[in-house]
Design a protein around this motif. Structure first.
Motif, PDB file in Angstrom:
ATOM      1  N   PRO A 142     -10.581  49.013  43.555  1.00 12.99           N
ATOM      2  CA  PRO A 142     -11.793  48.288  42.555  1.00 12.99           C
ATOM      3  C   PRO A 142     -12.673  49.421  42.011  1.00 12.99           C
ATOM      4  O   PRO A 142     -12.957  50.403  42.772  1.00 12.99           O
ATOM      5  CB  PRO A 142     -12.194  47.531  43.437  1.00 12.99           C
ATOM      6  CG  PRO A 142     -11.330  47.100  44.859  1.00 12.99           C
ATOM      7  CD  PRO A 142     -10.592  48.559  44.934  1.00 12.99           C
ATOM      8  N   GLU A 143     -12.820  49.312  40.808  1.00 14.90           N
ATOM      9  CA  GLU A 143     -13.652  50.435  40.131  1.00 14.90           C
ATOM     10  C   GLU A 143     -15.028  50.641  40.923  1.00 14.90           C
ATOM     11  O   GLU A 143     -15.417  51.652  41.109  1.00 14.90           O
ATOM     12  CB  GLU A 143     -14.011  49.993  38.650  1.00 14.90           C
ATOM     13  CG  GLU A 143     -15.031  48.949  38.652  1.00 14.90           C
ATOM     14  CD  GLU A 143     -15.239  48.585  37.139  1.00 14.90           C
ATOM     15  OE1 GLU A 143     -16.066  49.112  36.554  1.00 14.90           O
ATOM     16  OE2 GLU A 143     -14.582  47.616  36.402  1.00 14.90           O
ATOM     17  N   THR A 144     -15.512  49.543  41.750  1.00 11.91           N
ATOM     18  CA  THR A 144     -16.788  49.852  42.417  1.00 11.91           C
ATOM     19  C   THR A 144     -16.403  50.575  43.787  1.00 11.91           C
ATOM     20  O   THR A 144     -17.393  50.961  44.490  1.00 11.91           O
ATOM     21  CB  THR A 144     -17.344  48.317  42.819  1.00 11.91           C
ATOM     22  OG1 THR A 144     -16.297  47.766  43.533  1.00 11.91           O
ATOM     23  CG2 THR A 144     -17.588  47.585  41.546  1.00 11.91           C
ATOM     24  N   GLU A 145     -15.291  50.776  44.022  1.00 15.91           N
ATOM     25  CA  GLU A 145     -14.775  51.541  45.427  1.00 15.91           C
ATOM     26  C   GLU A 145     -14.397  52.935  44.979  1.00 15.91           C
ATOM     27  O   GLU A 145     -14.357  53.652  46.197  1.00 15.91           O
ATOM     28  CB  GLU A 145     -13.883  50.644  46.148  1.00 15.91           C
ATOM     29  CG  GLU A 145     -14.265  49.296  46.786  1.00 15.91           C
ATOM     30  CD  GLU A 145     -13.379  48.535  47.474  1.00 15.91           C
ATOM     31  OE1 GLU A 145     -12.484  49.190  48.095  1.00 15.91           O
ATOM     32  OE2 GLU A 145     -13.698  47.377  47.591  1.00 15.91           O
TER      33      GLU A 145
ATOM     34  N   PHE B  15      -8.191  55.023  34.236  1.00  9.81           N
ATOM     35  CA  PHE B  15      -8.855  53.525  34.206  1.00  9.81           C
ATOM     36  C   PHE B  15      -8.533  53.170  32.926  1.00  9.81           C
ATOM     37  O   PHE B  15      -8.145  53.991  31.986  1.00  9.81           O
ATOM     38  CB  PHE B  15     -10.339  53.726  34.502  1.00  9.81           C
ATOM     39  CG  PHE B  15     -11.326  54.457  33.459  1.00  9.81           C
ATOM     40  CD1 PHE B  15     -11.496  54.051  32.198  1.00  9.81           C
ATOM     41  CD2 PHE B  15     -11.730  55.520  33.968  1.00  9.81           C
ATOM     42  CE1 PHE B  15     -12.285  55.069  31.403  1.00  9.81           C
ATOM     43  CE2 PHE B  15     -12.335  56.461  32.968  1.00  9.81           C
ATOM     44  CZ  PHE B  15     -12.761  56.120  31.848  1.00  9.81           C
TER      45      PHE B  15
ATOM     46  N   ASN C 121      -4.617  45.307  35.254  1.00  9.97           N
ATOM     47  CA  ASN C 121      -6.031  44.792  34.261  1.00  9.97           C
ATOM     48  C   ASN C 121      -5.566  44.124  33.466  1.00  9.97           C
ATOM     49  O   ASN C 121      -6.569  43.492  32.583  1.00  9.97           O
ATOM     50  CB  ASN C 121      -6.408  46.116  34.048  1.00  9.97           C
ATOM     51  CG  ASN C 121      -7.146  46.933  35.267  1.00  9.97           C
ATOM     52  OD1 ASN C 121      -7.961  46.480  35.879  1.00  9.97           O
ATOM     53  ND2 ASN C 121      -6.500  48.103  35.299  1.00  9.97           N
TER      54      ASN C 121
ATOM     55  N   GLN D 227      -9.517  50.546  29.452  1.00 13.30           N
ATOM     56  CA  GLN D 227     -10.679  49.635  28.810  1.00 13.30           C
ATOM     57  C   GLN D 227      -9.945  48.508  27.690  1.00 13.30           C
ATOM     58  O   GLN D 227      -8.966  49.088  26.997  1.00 13.30           O
ATOM     59  CB  GLN D 227     -11.393  50.673  27.945  1.00 13.30           C
ATOM     60  CG  GLN D 227     -12.194  51.850  28.829  1.00 13.30           C
ATOM     61  CD  GLN D 227     -12.997  52.785  27.831  1.00 13.30           C
ATOM     62  OE1 GLN D 227     -12.291  53.777  27.377  1.00 13.30           O
ATOM     63  NE2 GLN D 227     -14.108  52.215  27.590  1.00 13.30           N
TER      64      GLN D 227
ATOM     65  N   MET E 213     -15.003  40.872  35.012  1.00 12.70           N
ATOM     66  CA  MET E 213     -13.901  40.898  36.317  1.00 12.70           C
ATOM     67  C   MET E 213     -13.904  42.613  36.452  1.00 12.70           C
ATOM     68  O   MET E 213     -14.124  43.529  35.681  1.00 12.70           O
ATOM     69  CB  MET E 213     -12.557  40.577  35.699  1.00 12.70           C
ATOM     70  CG  MET E 213     -11.348  40.750  36.734  1.00 12.70           C
ATOM     71  SD  MET E 213      -9.734  40.154  35.973  1.00 12.70           S
ATOM     72  CE  MET E 213      -9.539  41.180  34.940  1.00 12.70           C
ATOM     73  N   THR E 214     -13.758  42.694  37.689  1.00 17.28           N
ATOM     74  CA  THR E 214     -13.666  44.353  38.277  1.00 17.28           C
ATOM     75  C   THR E 214     -12.426  44.948  37.830  1.00 17.28           C
ATOM     76  O   THR E 214     -11.456  44.197  38.405  1.00 17.28           O
ATOM     77  CB  THR E 214     -13.914  44.179  39.847  1.00 17.28           C
ATOM     78  OG1 THR E 214     -15.505  43.650  40.056  1.00 17.28           O
ATOM     79  CG2 THR E 214     -14.062  45.848  40.180  1.00 17.28           C
ATOM     80  N   ARG E 215     -12.487  45.904  37.352  1.00 17.16           N
ATOM     81  CA  ARG E 215     -11.117  46.710  36.870  1.00 17.16           C
ATOM     82  C   ARG E 215     -10.487  47.313  38.159  1.00 17.16           C
ATOM     83  O   ARG E 215     -11.239  47.735  39.222  1.00 17.16           O
ATOM     84  CB  ARG E 215     -11.425  47.782  35.800  1.00 17.16           C
ATOM     85  CG  ARG E 215     -11.581  47.275  34.443  1.00 17.16           C
ATOM     86  CD  ARG E 215     -12.024  48.398  33.643  1.00 17.16           C
ATOM     87  NE  ARG E 215     -13.158  49.139  34.016  1.00 17.16           N
ATOM     88  CZ  ARG E 215     -13.807  49.928  33.280  1.00 17.16           C
ATOM     89  NH1 ARG E 215     -13.147  50.479  32.154  1.00 17.16           N
ATOM     90  NH2 ARG E 215     -14.981  50.472  33.590  1.00 17.16           N
ATOM     91  N   THR E 216      -9.157  47.434  38.270  1.00 18.72           N
ATOM     92  CA  THR E 216      -8.665  48.146  39.092  1.00 18.72           C
ATOM     93  C   THR E 216      -8.432  49.557  38.439  1.00 18.72           C
ATOM     94  O   THR E 216      -8.006  49.893  37.318  1.00 18.72           O
ATOM     95  CB  THR E 216      -7.078  47.733  39.399  1.00 18.72           C
ATOM     96  OG1 THR E 216      -7.311  46.484  40.000  1.00 18.72           O
ATOM     97  CG2 THR E 216      -6.158  48.834  40.199  1.00 18.72           C
TER      98      THR E 216
END
Length: 287
Positions: A13-16, A118, A82, A120, A1-4
């Motif tokens: 989203p972590e990818t952005e 972020f 998360n 973990q 799942m993509t983290r916020t």
């Protein structure tokens, strides 16, 4: 799942999430950080971490990105978004990207910092196997800069120390100067002799650990003897037991230093009791 994650006022989203290549943390390691543990969905010792962050920013003449109240809300929002039950919240403040690469930095009041957070997820964080078996450490020379009391992102040598330990078949490294132990690569170091807890006193030479402060307070409240002074690596090898403290490891027993096995090679009673007390009291005070 993509983290916020959180970046400069936005939950993304972590990818952005993107940071400028001119950010001074990337170019100059010009940044500070904090790590706050989460147990049962609540933050452990948030106030202590917020106060140390404020101190680190002040020592580096860096502008605070927001208030402590806002930071608390961001932490809680990330934990909720998360679904973190047990884990960590990592926070980093850098001097930002005020312009092209330059050794001199501009007026802190006119430079907007970069704020990143972020999470973990670490299920079972408080019941790590190492807490029952203990860890092995090696000793290495401490060749870091002189302001170790500031929690900066300059972590290359501690990372190298971790890898030296791994190569030697150990779990971590204790750093020494002139034969005297400063601290672990990511933790404060302690020995126990004849029931007395010994740890280095606060100075610019070591990080002023938030967990350290809490553990020493709990130890004194439990009528344990505490001595804050320098101790040598030879003294450590001859100790009855040893342990480390950090925000993510809490109280972790040390059972071997270099080739010297401490006691019977199992976690000692002082370290085990302090871990129990710390976790119990920290859960009660968590927010």
């Amino acid at each position: 799942m993509t983290r916020t994650v959180y970046l400069n006022g936005e939950y993304l989203p972590e990818t952005e999430a993107k940071v400028s290549i001119f950010d001074r943390a990337f170019l100059m390691a010009d940044g500070v950080y904090e790590v706050t543990s989460v147990l049962g969905g609540k933050l452990i010792d948030f106030d202590g971490h917020a106060k140390r962050l404020e101190r680190s920013l002040g020592e580096l003449d860096m502008k605070a990105p927001c208030s402590k109240e806002d930071l608390l809300q961001i932490h809680r929002e990330l934990v909720a978004r998360n679904g973190i039950e047990d884990g960590l919240v990592y926070l980093q403040v850098t001097r930002g990207a005020p312009g092209d690469r330059d050794f001199a930095f501009p007026d802190p009041e006119t430079t907007e910092p970069t704020l990143v957070l972020f999470t973990q997820s670490k299920p079972g964080l408080a019941d790590a196997p190492a807490s029952r078996t203990g860890i092995k450490v090696i000793s290495i020379d401490d060749i870091r800069w002189g302001r170790r009391d500031i929690k900066t992102v300059q972590l290359l040598y501690p990372s190298m120390g971790k890898m030296m330990a791994k190569k030697a078949g150990a779990d971590d490294a204790w750093m020494t100067e002139d034969g005297v132990v400063t601290e672990g690569t990511s933790n404060n170091a302690y020995i126990v002799k004849n029931g007395r807890i010994v740890t280095r006193s606060l100075s610019n030479d070591i990080l002023h650990g938030i967990t350290r402060a809490a553990v020493l307070r709990f130890a004194r409240e439990a009528q344990m003897e505490v001595e804050e002074r320098d101790f040598t690596i030879e003294e450590a090898r001859e100790a009855d037991e040893a342990f480390v403290t950090s925000a993510s490891a809490f109280v972790l027993p040390v059972v071997q230093i270099d080739e010297a096995v401490l006691g019977d090679g199992a976690p000692g009673p002082v370290a085990k009791r302090l871990r129990e007390i710390y976790l119990d009291e920290s859960r009660k005070a968590a927010i």
